[in-house]
Design a protein around this motif. Structure first.
Motif: not given
Lengths: 121, 198
Positions: A1, A9, A13, A16, A20, B136-137, B140-141, B144, B190-191, B194, B197
């Motif tokens: 990347m 990216w 994030l 997002q 929320e 998606a949320a 990510i949750d 994390l 994370l990469k 996800l 994504h």
């Protein structure tokens, strides 16, 4: 990347996560609001209660420091007496130094006998 | 006498106005950070009630200790307080867990309360390329939540909150080098989690 991809990216994030948070349900938002108000009420009341005591605490601290300074103070070295220059002191010294007076003290017995003689005579 | 009473009344009014002003400023500041703070706490403790309690407790601690600090310093100081509260929470939980294990003779019957057990399994969650919107949320949750605490905190403070490395280090009570390491590992994890994504 590569760097631009990574930035994109991360932006997604972040977006997002922001979404929320923005779409927080009403019940949780209400609880959060109550929690904030309660924290502000209690925190500010405790700050207010603490403030009037500050001057007293400050005064007590200063008094304690002074008391400590006085009790633990090392005695100052004794200084030589200043040379007396007043006239009365000079007079006293003259008297002490006069040889006549010293002679009188030394011949005290003779003066006592002389006095007796004069009384008898 | 009348002049003195007038002066006292004026001083009291000034104090009341200052207190009201401080309350309004603090209220505004908390409104700006509270939702993100709640989310961070929730990521860390995995329970809404505990997270709310942590946020309220951190606000209270902040008002008491740092309310009189310049407003420009409030954000890093607040995150510092929240971070400390989260770490205290983890310490208490850890002690409780040890006592529970001790009294149950090493058989931890309460395994379903293990925070890691509640982390979503991304592998069995289905193909990540089908994730959209809420999915998606959730992804990510879950990603994390699966991060170690310090890595997640470094990521959220640097990337989401936008603090610089020095401020993040001050908040987390560690060196700038540690922040960079935590952030690098968090991004890497994370990469990978996800990957599809993006």
């Amino acid at each position: 990347m590569n760097a631009p991809e990574e930035t994109r990216w991360l932006d997604r994030l972040r977006a997002q996560l922001d979404e929320e948070v923005r779409d927080l349900d009403a019940a949780t938002a209400s609880r959060l609001n109550r929690a904030r108000q309660a924290a502000l009420d209690a925190g500010l009341a405790q700050r207010k209660a603490r403030l009037p005591l500050l001057p007293y605490a400050l005064a007590a601290s200063i008094a304690a420091v002074l008391a400590l300074a006085v009790t633990t103070r090392t005695p100052e070295p004794t200084q030589a007496l200043p040379v007396a220059t007043t006239p009365s002191t000079v007079d006293d010294l003259d008297l002490l130094a006069s040889s006549e007076e010293l002679e009188m003290i030394e011949n005290l017995e003779f003066y006592a006998w002389l006095e007796l003689q004069s009384l008898d005579g | 006498m009348i002049v003195m009473e007038h002066t006292d009344a004026r001083t009291m009014t000034e104090h009341a106005n200052a207190a009201t002003c401080l309350r309004e400023r603090l209220d505004g500041f908390f409104r700006g950070v509270e939702r993100r703070a709640l989310r961070m706490a929730q990521f860390a403790v995995n329970d809404m009630d505990d997270a709310l309690e942590l946020v309220q407790d951190s606000m209270l601690g902040f008002v008491k200790r740092y309310g009189d600090k310049p407003e420009a310093d409030w954000a890093p100081l607040y995150w510092r307080v929240l971070d400390s509260r989260i770490q205290d929470h983890h310490r208490r939980q850890s002690v409780r867990r040890r006592w529970r294990v001790f009294f149950k003779g090493g058989n931890d019957q309460d395994a379903d309360h293990d925070p890691m057990a509640q982390v979503a399994d991304l592998v069995s969650a289905g193909p990540l390329d089908q994730l959209h919107g809420r999915q998606a949320a959730h992804a990510i949750d879950a990603a994390l939540k699966a991060l170690p605490d310090r890595q997640r905190q470094a990521f959220l403070l640097r990337v989401w909150e936008g603090l610089d490395v020095a401020a993040t280090a001050a908040v987390m009570g560690c060196s700038e080098g540690s922040v960079k390491t935590h952030l690098f590992r968090a991004m890497d994890a994370l990469k990978r989690r996800l990957e599809d994504h993006r």
